[in-house]
Design a protein around this motif. Structure first.
Motif, PDB file in Angstrom:
ATOM      1  N   PRO A 137      82.830   0.991  39.197  1.00  0.00           N
ATOM      2  CA  PRO A 137      81.407   1.298  39.058  1.00  0.00           C
ATOM      3  C   PRO A 137      80.865   2.279  40.094  1.00  0.00           C
ATOM      4  O   PRO A 137      79.843   2.918  39.859  1.00  0.00           O
ATOM      5  CB  PRO A 137      80.739  -0.076  39.202  1.00  0.00           C
ATOM      6  N   VAL A 138      81.514   2.379  41.265  1.00  0.00           N
ATOM      7  CA  VAL A 138      80.995   3.251  42.327  1.00  0.00           C
ATOM      8  C   VAL A 138      82.137   4.078  42.919  1.00  0.00           C
ATOM      9  O   VAL A 138      83.317   3.787  42.725  1.00  0.00           O
ATOM     10  CB  VAL A 138      80.328   2.433  43.457  1.00  0.00           C
ATOM     11  N   THR A 139      81.749   5.109  43.660  1.00  0.00           N
ATOM     12  CA  THR A 139      82.708   5.869  44.452  1.00  0.00           C
ATOM     13  C   THR A 139      83.210   4.991  45.595  1.00  0.00           C
ATOM     14  O   THR A 139      82.438   4.244  46.203  1.00  0.00           O
ATOM     15  CB  THR A 139      82.043   7.131  45.020  1.00  0.00           C
ATOM     16  N   THR A 140      84.507   5.064  45.885  1.00  0.00           N
ATOM     17  CA  THR A 140      85.078   4.383  47.041  1.00  0.00           C
ATOM     18  C   THR A 140      85.712   5.427  47.950  1.00  0.00           C
ATOM     19  O   THR A 140      85.860   6.588  47.569  1.00  0.00           O
ATOM     20  CB  THR A 140      86.131   3.351  46.613  1.00  0.00           C
ATOM     21  N   CYS A 141      86.090   5.016  49.145  1.00  0.00           N
ATOM     22  CA  CYS A 141      86.709   5.937  50.095  1.00  0.00           C
ATOM     23  C   CYS A 141      88.037   5.378  50.567  1.00  0.00           C
ATOM     24  O   CYS A 141      88.119   4.211  50.962  1.00  0.00           O
ATOM     25  CB  CYS A 141      85.805   6.174  51.305  1.00  0.00           C
ATOM     26  N   CYS A 142      89.071   6.214  50.539  1.00  0.00           N
ATOM     27  CA  CYS A 142      90.371   5.868  51.115  1.00  0.00           C
ATOM     28  C   CYS A 142      90.463   6.615  52.435  1.00  0.00           C
ATOM     29  O   CYS A 142      90.619   7.837  52.444  1.00  0.00           O
ATOM     30  CB  CYS A 142      91.503   6.269  50.173  1.00  0.00           C
ATOM     31  N   GLY A 143      90.347   5.887  53.560  1.00  0.00           N
ATOM     32  CA  GLY A 143      90.035   6.550  54.809  1.00  0.00           C
ATOM     33  C   GLY A 143      88.616   7.076  54.673  1.00  0.00           C
ATOM     34  O   GLY A 143      87.700   6.362  54.286  1.00  0.00           O
ATOM     35  N   SER A 144      88.435   8.359  54.959  1.00  0.00           N
ATOM     36  CA  SER A 144      87.115   8.966  54.760  1.00  0.00           C
ATOM     37  C   SER A 144      87.057   9.808  53.498  1.00  0.00           C
ATOM     38  O   SER A 144      86.058  10.482  53.247  1.00  0.00           O
ATOM     39  CB  SER A 144      86.754   9.831  55.974  1.00  0.00           C
ATOM     40  N   THR A 145      88.113   9.775  52.681  1.00  0.00           N
ATOM     41  CA  THR A 145      88.177  10.587  51.471  1.00  0.00           C
ATOM     42  C   THR A 145      87.440   9.909  50.326  1.00  0.00           C
ATOM     43  O   THR A 145      87.857   8.839  49.872  1.00  0.00           O
ATOM     44  CB  THR A 145      89.636  10.836  51.054  1.00  0.00           C
ATOM     45  N   PRO A 146      86.356  10.509  49.825  1.00  0.00           N
ATOM     46  CA  PRO A 146      85.664   9.914  48.667  1.00  0.00           C
ATOM     47  C   PRO A 146      86.552   9.983  47.428  1.00  0.00           C
ATOM     48  O   PRO A 146      87.254  10.961  47.190  1.00  0.00           O
ATOM     49  CB  PRO A 146      84.422  10.794  48.501  1.00  0.00           C
ATOM     50  N   GLN A 147      86.517   8.914  46.633  1.00  0.00           N
ATOM     51  CA  GLN A 147      87.293   8.839  45.398  1.00  0.00           C
ATOM     52  C   GLN A 147      86.346   8.654  44.218  1.00  0.00           C
ATOM     53  O   GLN A 147      85.688   7.619  44.102  1.00  0.00           O
ATOM     54  CB  GLN A 147      88.284   7.666  45.460  1.00  0.00           C
ATOM     55  N   ASP A 148      86.295   9.670  43.360  1.00  0.00           N
ATOM     56  CA  ASP A 148      85.484   9.590  42.147  1.00  0.00           C
ATOM     57  C   ASP A 148      86.181   8.647  41.180  1.00  0.00           C
ATOM     58  O   ASP A 148      87.303   8.902  40.734  1.00  0.00           O
ATOM     59  CB  ASP A 148      85.356  10.988  41.539  1.00  0.00           C
ATOM     60  N   ASN A 149      85.512   7.551  40.865  1.00  0.00           N
ATOM     61  CA  ASN A 149      86.107   6.536  39.995  1.00  0.00           C
ATOM     62  C   ASN A 149      85.495   6.533  38.594  1.00  0.00           C
ATOM     63  O   ASN A 149      85.497   5.505  37.923  1.00  0.00           O
ATOM     64  CB  ASN A 149      85.942   5.150  40.635  1.00  0.00           C
ATOM     65  N   SER A 150      84.994   7.687  38.159  1.00  0.00           N
ATOM     66  CA  SER A 150      84.457   7.778  36.797  1.00  0.00           C
ATOM     67  C   SER A 150      85.510   7.308  35.803  1.00  0.00           C
ATOM     68  O   SER A 150      86.698   7.621  35.933  1.00  0.00           O
ATOM     69  CB  SER A 150      84.044   9.213  36.480  1.00  0.00           C
ATOM     70  N   TYR A 151      85.072   6.582  34.812  1.00  0.00           N
ATOM     71  CA  TYR A 151      86.004   5.912  33.905  1.00  0.00           C
ATOM     72  C   TYR A 151      86.768   6.901  33.022  1.00  0.00           C
ATOM     73  O   TYR A 151      86.234   7.922  32.588  1.00  0.00           O
ATOM     74  CB  TYR A 151      85.262   4.913  33.024  1.00  0.00           C
ATOM     75  N   GLU A 152      88.031   6.556  32.784  1.00  0.00           N
ATOM     76  CA  GLU A 152      88.900   7.261  31.839  1.00  0.00           C
ATOM     77  C   GLU A 152      89.520   6.223  30.915  1.00  0.00           C
ATOM     78  O   GLU A 152      89.695   5.061  31.285  1.00  0.00           O
ATOM     79  CB  GLU A 152      90.004   8.026  32.574  1.00  0.00           C
ATOM     80  N   ASP A 153      89.872   6.658  29.719  1.00  0.00           N
ATOM     81  CA  ASP A 153      90.423   5.731  28.726  1.00  0.00           C
ATOM     82  C   ASP A 153      91.914   5.477  28.907  1.00  0.00           C
ATOM     83  O   ASP A 153      92.431   4.480  28.385  1.00  0.00           O
ATOM     84  CB  ASP A 153      90.174   6.261  27.317  1.00  0.00           C
ATOM     85  N   THR A 154      92.617   6.365  29.608  1.00  0.00           N
ATOM     86  CA  THR A 154      94.051   6.177  29.823  1.00  0.00           C
ATOM     87  C   THR A 154      94.363   6.233  31.311  1.00  0.00           C
ATOM     88  O   THR A 154      93.665   6.901  32.089  1.00  0.00           O
ATOM     89  CB  THR A 154      94.881   7.255  29.088  1.00  0.00           C
ATOM     90  N   TRP A 155      95.442   5.543  31.684  1.00  0.00           N
ATOM     91  CA  TRP A 155      95.850   5.521  33.083  1.00  0.00           C
ATOM     92  C   TRP A 155      96.320   6.905  33.526  1.00  0.00           C
ATOM     93  O   TRP A 155      96.005   7.355  34.628  1.00  0.00           O
ATOM     94  CB  TRP A 155      96.943   4.481  33.278  1.00  0.00           C
ATOM     95  N   SER A 156      97.046   7.606  32.687  1.00  0.00           N
ATOM     96  CA  SER A 156      97.539   8.925  33.083  1.00  0.00           C
ATOM     97  C   SER A 156      96.383   9.893  33.338  1.00  0.00           C
ATOM     98  O   SER A 156      96.409  10.660  34.310  1.00  0.00           O
ATOM     99  CB  SER A 156      98.490   9.482  32.025  1.00  0.00           C
ATOM    100  N   SER A 157      95.357   9.849  32.496  1.00  0.00           N
ATOM    101  CA  SER A 157      94.226  10.765  32.700  1.00  0.00           C
ATOM    102  C   SER A 157      93.442  10.386  33.954  1.00  0.00           C
ATOM    103  O   SER A 157      92.970  11.262  34.684  1.00  0.00           O
ATOM    104  CB  SER A 157      93.318  10.795  31.476  1.00  0.00           C
ATOM    105  N   PHE A 158      93.297   9.090  34.233  1.00  0.00           N
ATOM    106  CA  PHE A 158      92.600   8.685  35.455  1.00  0.00           C
ATOM    107  C   PHE A 158      93.369   9.160  36.679  1.00  0.00           C
ATOM    108  O   PHE A 158      92.779   9.734  37.609  1.00  0.00           O
ATOM    109  CB  PHE A 158      92.412   7.166  35.515  1.00  0.00           C
ATOM    110  N   PHE A 159      94.671   8.942  36.705  1.00  0.00           N
ATOM    111  CA  PHE A 159      95.447   9.310  37.886  1.00  0.00           C
ATOM    112  C   PHE A 159      95.393  10.817  38.125  1.00  0.00           C
ATOM    113  O   PHE A 159      95.213  11.266  39.264  1.00  0.00           O
ATOM    114  CB  PHE A 159      96.896   8.841  37.745  1.00  0.00           C
TER     115      PHE A 159
END
Length: 323
Positions: A137-159
């Motif tokens: 539902p929200v952006t998260t950060c790995c270290g200080s790197t923002p991660q856009d977590n907008s939804y995708e229908d497939t795992w390959s497209s999300f990755f």
């Protein structure tokens, strides 16, 4: 003089300011300072950071902890509150976690059923509340790197769209033009799509993952009064809804987790199929974290990332067009 910060924290935690003490804790990072808030028997842990980036980071951590705690309450501290602090600062408050050392020591855990392997397996066995989609539902950060977590229908497209391509851009932003690295990433994309699209159910289903579970983000800890005895817990998550094995990328870096851990974990969460491609899929997940470390710290992480990609290219280039 009472600090405005103290007023905000006391109000957010429902405490009487006159009976509340707030003191710094040693540690922290360049991203956030640490505080202990205590009122009588109640004790809380607070992270405080400055600027818009800290708001993104701490809001993401709040939602990540909330997702993990909702699924497996005994696995992490419960998040209590988050919000604006003062002068552009932002805070996250959680239950107070008392550390007791590495969770790999079963002698410190109250029972075999409470091992980290079995608790993580429980987390990784519960379908995410995302209607089968990958994201958060929200952006998260790995270290200080923002991660856009907008939804995708497939795992390959999300990755590819939410992890691999954005982290390449972060590497370029931090280290300047990277033509060699960009060429390798562009050639690994069809391989990533090939491998991740072949991951079969139930292992492909999205579950709640920690997102940054290296060995330093777990320990034995107690959370009195809710959890009075030491038990394996995790913290500092950057969660999303993804296949369980996505967590295995960072878990197999920096010394990782020992053989006994994996044997016990896999009694609950078996390796995904095709099993013969498991190590290569995990290699892709390690690639993301290696690139993230290059974006954050520079240095030899670039050559390590290229090494991962070259190995996958040698193995799969004859099977995948465009690689």
């Amino acid at each position: 003089m009472v600090k405005e910060r103290d007023k905000v924290l006391a109000m957010a935690l429902g405490l009487d300011l006159s009976g509340t003490s707030i003191s710094p804790i040693r540690g922290g990072s360049e991203f956030a300072s640490l505080l202990q808030v205590q009122s009588g028997e109640k004790k809380f842990f607070v992270k405080a950071g400055a600027g818009k980036s800290s708001k993104t980071m701490l809001e993401g951590e709040y939602e990540s902890l909330n997702a993990i705690h909702t699924a497996v309450p005994e696995l992490c501290p419960q998040p209590i509150a988050h919000g604006d602090l003062q002068d552009g600062d932002y805070f996250l408050a959680t239950e107070f976690l008392q550390l007791h050392g590495s969770s790999f020591s079963r002698q410190q855990s109250s029972s075999r059923e409470n091992t980290l392997a079995l608790k993580l397996g429980k987390l990784h066995s519960q379908p995410a509340p995302s209607d089968g989609r990958y994201g958060f539902p929200v952006t998260t950060c790995c270290g200080s790197t923002p991660q856009d977590n907008s939804y995708e229908d497939t795992w390959s497209s999300f990755f590819v769209n939410r992890r691999l391509l954005p982290i390449l851009n972060a590497c370029i932003e931090s280290n300047g033009s990277q033509p060699e690295l960009a060429d390798h990433v562009n050639r690994i994309i069809p391989i990533a799509k090939y491998l991740l699209s072949r991951l079969s159910p139930p292992s492909s289903q999205p579950v709640i993952i920690h997102g940054d579970l290296w060995s330093g983000n777990q320990c034995n800890g107690s959370i009195p009064p809710r959890i009075p005895n030491p038990t394996p817990v995790v913290f500092d998550p950057s969660s999303c809804y993804a296949p369980a094995e996505y967590d295995h990328g960072i878990m197999t870096m920096f010394g990782g987790f020992d053989r006994k851990f994996w044997e016990e974990y896999e009694t609950v969460v078996p390796r995904g199929k095709p099993a013969g491609e498991y190590e290569d899929r995990v290699g892709l997940y390690r690639l993301y974290h290696t690139l993230n470390h290059f974006a954050l710290f520079g240095g030899s992480y670039k050559s390590s990332a290229i090494g991962i990609m070259r190995g996958l290219q040698r193995k799969y280039r004859d099977r995948v067009d465009g690689s």
